[in-house]
Design an enzyme around this catalytic site. Structure first.
Site, PDB file in Angstrom:
ATOM      1  N   GLY A  54      70.948 103.141  71.177  1.00  0.00           N
ATOM      2  CA  GLY A  54      71.100 104.425  71.862  1.00  0.00           C
ATOM      3  C   GLY A  54      71.973 104.290  73.072  1.00  0.00           C
ATOM      4  O   GLY A  54      72.306 103.187  73.518  1.00  0.00           O
ATOM      5  N   GLU A  55      72.313 105.434  73.582  1.00  0.00           N
ATOM      6  CA  GLU A  55      73.135 105.445  74.782  1.00  0.00           C
ATOM      7  C   GLU A  55      72.458 106.371  75.781  1.00  0.00           C
ATOM      8  O   GLU A  55      72.255 107.555  75.500  1.00  0.00           O
ATOM      9  CB  GLU A  55      74.543 105.936  74.446  1.00  0.00           C
ATOM     10  CG  GLU A  55      75.479 105.858  75.609  1.00  0.00           C
ATOM     11  CD  GLU A  55      76.770 105.099  75.280  1.00  0.00           C
ATOM     12  OE1 GLU A  55      77.127 105.039  74.101  1.00  0.00           O
ATOM     13  OE2 GLU A  55      77.387 104.578  76.223  1.00  0.00           O
ATOM     14  N   GLY A  56      72.084 105.843  76.871  1.00  0.00           N
ATOM     15  CA  GLY A  56      71.419 106.677  77.874  1.00  0.00           C
ATOM     16  C   GLY A  56      72.383 107.090  78.957  1.00  0.00           C
ATOM     17  O   GLY A  56      73.579 106.806  78.882  1.00  0.00           O
ATOM     18  N   PHE A  71      72.556 105.927  81.852  1.00  0.00           N
ATOM     19  CA  PHE A  71      73.027 104.818  82.685  1.00  0.00           C
ATOM     20  C   PHE A  71      73.855 103.810  81.913  1.00  0.00           C
ATOM     21  O   PHE A  71      74.502 102.955  82.486  1.00  0.00           O
ATOM     22  CB  PHE A  71      71.845 104.084  83.312  1.00  0.00           C
ATOM     23  CG  PHE A  71      71.126 104.899  84.320  1.00  0.00           C
ATOM     24  CD1 PHE A  71      71.811 105.520  85.350  1.00  0.00           C
ATOM     25  CD2 PHE A  71      69.752 105.056  84.249  1.00  0.00           C
ATOM     26  CE1 PHE A  71      71.146 106.257  86.279  1.00  0.00           C
ATOM     27  CE2 PHE A  71      69.082 105.804  85.190  1.00  0.00           C
ATOM     28  CZ  PHE A  71      69.775 106.409  86.207  1.00  0.00           C
ATOM     29  N   LYS A  99      74.279 101.610  77.792  1.00  0.00           N
ATOM     30  CA  LYS A  99      73.868 101.419  76.395  1.00  0.00           C
ATOM     31  C   LYS A  99      72.526 100.699  76.293  1.00  0.00           C
ATOM     32  O   LYS A  99      72.166  99.915  77.160  1.00  0.00           O
ATOM     33  CB  LYS A  99      74.906 100.535  75.692  1.00  0.00           C
ATOM     34  CG  LYS A  99      76.195 101.245  75.371  1.00  0.00           C
ATOM     35  CD  LYS A  99      77.126 100.257  74.659  1.00  0.00           C
ATOM     36  CE  LYS A  99      78.511 100.337  75.237  1.00  0.00           C
ATOM     37  NZ  LYS A  99      79.316  99.160  75.050  1.00  0.00           N
ATOM     38  N   ALA A 100      71.822 100.968  75.201  1.00  0.00           N
ATOM     39  CA  ALA A 100      70.625 100.200  74.861  1.00  0.00           C
ATOM     40  C   ALA A 100      70.944  99.493  73.543  1.00  0.00           C
ATOM     41  O   ALA A 100      71.282 100.139  72.555  1.00  0.00           O
ATOM     42  CB  ALA A 100      69.426 101.117  74.714  1.00  0.00           C
ATOM     43  N   ASP A 125      62.106 108.942  86.256  1.00  0.00           N
ATOM     44  CA  ASP A 125      62.729 109.363  84.998  1.00  0.00           C
ATOM     45  C   ASP A 125      61.682 109.461  83.896  1.00  0.00           C
ATOM     46  O   ASP A 125      61.903 109.011  82.766  1.00  0.00           O
ATOM     47  CB  ASP A 125      63.847 108.379  84.627  1.00  0.00           C
ATOM     48  CG  ASP A 125      64.874 109.003  83.688  1.00  0.00           C
ATOM     49  OD1 ASP A 125      64.873 110.237  83.540  1.00  0.00           O
ATOM     50  OD2 ASP A 125      65.666 108.251  83.092  1.00  0.00           O
TER      51      ASP A 125
HETATM   52  P1  ADP Z   1      67.879 107.216  78.614  1.00  0.00           P
HETATM   53  O1  ADP Z   1      68.656 106.991  79.843  1.00  0.00           O
HETATM   54  O2  ADP Z   1      68.154 108.545  77.981  1.00  0.00           O
HETATM   55  O3  ADP Z   1      66.423 106.982  78.839  1.00  0.00           O
HETATM   56  P2  ADP Z   1      68.016 104.670  77.321  1.00  0.00           P
HETATM   57  O4  ADP Z   1      69.210 103.835  77.505  1.00  0.00           O
HETATM   58  O5  ADP Z   1      66.792 104.311  78.077  1.00  0.00           O
HETATM   59  O6  ADP Z   1      68.363 106.186  77.538  1.00  0.00           O
HETATM   60  O7  ADP Z   1      67.620 104.644  75.808  1.00  0.00           O
HETATM   61  C1  ADP Z   1      68.508 104.980  74.791  1.00  0.00           C
HETATM   62  C2  ADP Z   1      67.750 104.961  73.459  1.00  0.00           C
HETATM   63  O8  ADP Z   1      67.223 103.669  73.243  1.00  0.00           O
HETATM   64  C3  ADP Z   1      66.601 105.940  73.418  1.00  0.00           C
HETATM   65  O9  ADP Z   1      66.651 106.637  72.185  1.00  0.00           O
HETATM   66  C4  ADP Z   1      65.377 105.089  73.427  1.00  0.00           C
HETATM   67  O10 ADP Z   1      64.402 105.607  72.565  1.00  0.00           O
HETATM   68  C5  ADP Z   1      65.847 103.730  72.936  1.00  0.00           C
HETATM   69  N1  ADP Z   1      65.149 102.672  73.675  1.00  0.00           N
HETATM   70  C6  ADP Z   1      65.301 102.376  74.981  1.00  0.00           C
HETATM   71  N2  ADP Z   1      64.507 101.345  75.339  1.00  0.00           N
HETATM   72  C7  ADP Z   1      63.820 100.998  74.227  1.00  0.00           C
HETATM   73  C8  ADP Z   1      62.818 100.013  73.940  1.00  0.00           C
HETATM   74  N3  ADP Z   1      62.379  99.182  74.885  1.00  0.00           N
HETATM   75  N4  ADP Z   1      62.323  99.933  72.699  1.00  0.00           N
HETATM   76  C9  ADP Z   1      62.757 100.769  71.732  1.00  0.00           C
HETATM   77  N5  ADP Z   1      63.694 101.715  71.931  1.00  0.00           N
HETATM   78  C10 ADP Z   1      64.224 101.842  73.163  1.00  0.00           C
END
Ligand code: ADP
Ligand code: MG
Length: 428
Positions: free
Chosen positions: A11-13, A15, A17-18, A128
């Site tokens: 995913g991309e938040g 802040f 990338k994840a 958040d």
């Molecule tokens: P945001 O800033 O919107 O919270 P994140 O970067 O935290 O975005 O997360 C992006 C995506 O990655 C989201 O869909 C979230 O569900 C997934 N994600 C983030 N952290 C985890 C984690 N520890 N385990 C599983 N999925 C995660």
């Protein structure tokens, strides 16, 4: 970075990338958050590093575990546990309009509260809280994620982030440009509870302006009457427009319909630790077992702890010990020493048990008063420092707001005529 193999982007938040990664050391999967910090000042970067280090030490069964953090090529990387059950936002959408049973909602809610308590007790704000930052593990445990990242980054980026991120959880005070505080987290907690009850956002609008108006008005569609009075009443408390009128997370957890669920999710040791009235102790120095005790094994009533530590000194002013002032328990509840003991201590004197006991209680009261005064002074000092910090942050934020206002915010709001807000829930 070479300790991990990148698997894929999950995913991309707002802040960064994840990324799902695999550790070359233990073969386990983790989530790697990549945050671009190249535009931060070196002071801010240093602060971020320190804060993230501290956060990496926060261990709680209902908090996504931070493994480590490091910097490379202008990015801050945070490695955390991967929650295989996905986030609560997706779980809610998967319901396709079928409401959750109250039991399920409250079991999730109490876990979120326990996580938030752990953080608020340490004077950290989440900043958040949203269903997308609440995760489900393989075994169905709820974990709150993204701790501190928001705190570290938000001071300068908050408004910009709000505009491109998910604005449904904004509290009235933030809409009115007043400072973020622990009760703003409580408002967001209310938004999450409401979402679990209705599968919808409490405050929704087609554009930012109307959303802000709705939030400030504080009115929201009622939840199904199938839910208990307790639950409905709690929602109305969490959505109090005045932050002071919203309950703290500790007072939410004291409500009997919530409190009775705690023992399902924390071990007795952890309950004793988390609910000691000096909640901030042994911070970061121990590992917390994420075990669930058998139901009914222990009482949910908090066990008061005696230990007093000075975490503020250990971790700096931003992470201070909980300054809840609890007046000493009724002194006459304390068991006096046995007469045999008293006689042993002063064999030559004739012991008047009543008089001895009175003296002892007076002494105890005097000591506690001293201790209380000392803590009060320390608390005042910490508050002063905190106020200065908030002022500084607020100034930086205002500068950023002005910059954002001039450059992009107007574009975001006026974009498409109505300034449609991102991440609108589509499936109900
Ligand atoms: P945001 O800033 O919107 O919270 P994140 O970067 O935290 O975005 O997360 C992006 C995506 O990655 C989201 O869909 C979230 O569900 C997934 N994600 C983030 N952290 C985890 C984690 N520890 N385990 C599983 N999925 C995660
Ligand atoms: Mg997130």
């Amino acid at each position: 970075m070479d300790k991990y193999c990148k698997l894929h982007k999950i995913g991309e938040g707002s802040f960064g990338k994840a990324i799902l990664v695999k550790s070359k050391e233990d073969g386990k999967q983790y989530v790697l958050k990549e945050i671009n910090i190249s535009r931060m000042s070196s002071k801010e970067r240093k602060e971020s590093r320190r804060e993230v280090e501290v956060l990496a030490n926060m261990k709680h069964p209902n908090i996504v575990l931070y493994r480590e953090s490091f910097e490379e090529n202008g990015s801050l990387y945070i490695v955390m546990d991967y929650c295989e059950g996905g986030d609560l936002y997706k779980r809610i959408n998967a319901q396709k309009g079928v409401l959750f049973p109250e039991d399920q909602i409250l079991d999730w809610f109490v876990q979120i509260c326990l996580a938030l308590k752990h953080v608020h007790d340490r004077k950290i704000l989440h900043r958040d809280i949203k269903s997308q930052n609440i995760f489900l593990t393989k075994d169905g445990t709820v974990q709150l994620g993204d701790f501190g990242i928001a705190r570290v980054l938000n001071s300068t980026l908050e408004l910009a982030r709000t505009c491109i991120g998910t604005p449904y959880y904004l509290s009235p005070e933030i809409c009115e440009n007043r400072p973020y505080n622990n009760k703003s987290d409580i408002w967001a907690l209310g938004c999450v509870l409401y979402e679990m009850c209705t599968l919808k956002h409490a405050f929704e609008a087609g554009n930012m302006k109307n959303l802000v108006l709705k939030i400030i008005s504080g009115s929201f569609p009622p939840v199904s009457c199938h839910y208990s009075y307790d639950l409905q009443n709690l929602l109305s408390l969490l959505f109090k427009r005045n932050p002071r009128e919203r309950p703290s997370v500790n007072s939410i957890l004291r409500k009997s319909f919530i409190a009775k669920r705690i023992e399902k999710f924390l071990t007795p040791e952890l309950i004793a630790e988390e609910f000691s009235h000096r909640a901030f102790h042994k911070f970061g120095a121990h590992h917390v077992p994420a075990k669930r005790p058998a139901q009914g094994q222990i009482s949910a009533s908090p066990a008061p702890a005696q230990k007093i530590t000075k975490p503020a000194a250990k971790y700096g002013v931003s992470l201070t010990c909980k300054k809840v002032v609890e007046m000493p328990k009724k002194f006459n509840e304390k068991k006096p020493p046995s007469r045999y003991k008293q006689a042993q201590q002063s064999p030559s004197k004739k012991v008047n048990p009543g008089e001895e006991r009175r003296k002892m209680l007076e002494e105890l009261a005097r000591k506690r008063k001293l201790e209380y005064e000392r803590e009060k002074k320390q608390r005042e000092q910490i508050n002063l420092l905190e106020q200065e910090r908030v002022k500084r942050q607020e100034k930086e934020r205002m500068e950023q707001i002005n910059r954002v206002k001039e450059q992009g915010w107007r574009n975001v709001i006026s974009c498409g005529g109505s300034g449609e807000v991102k991440a609108k829930r589509t499936v109900y």
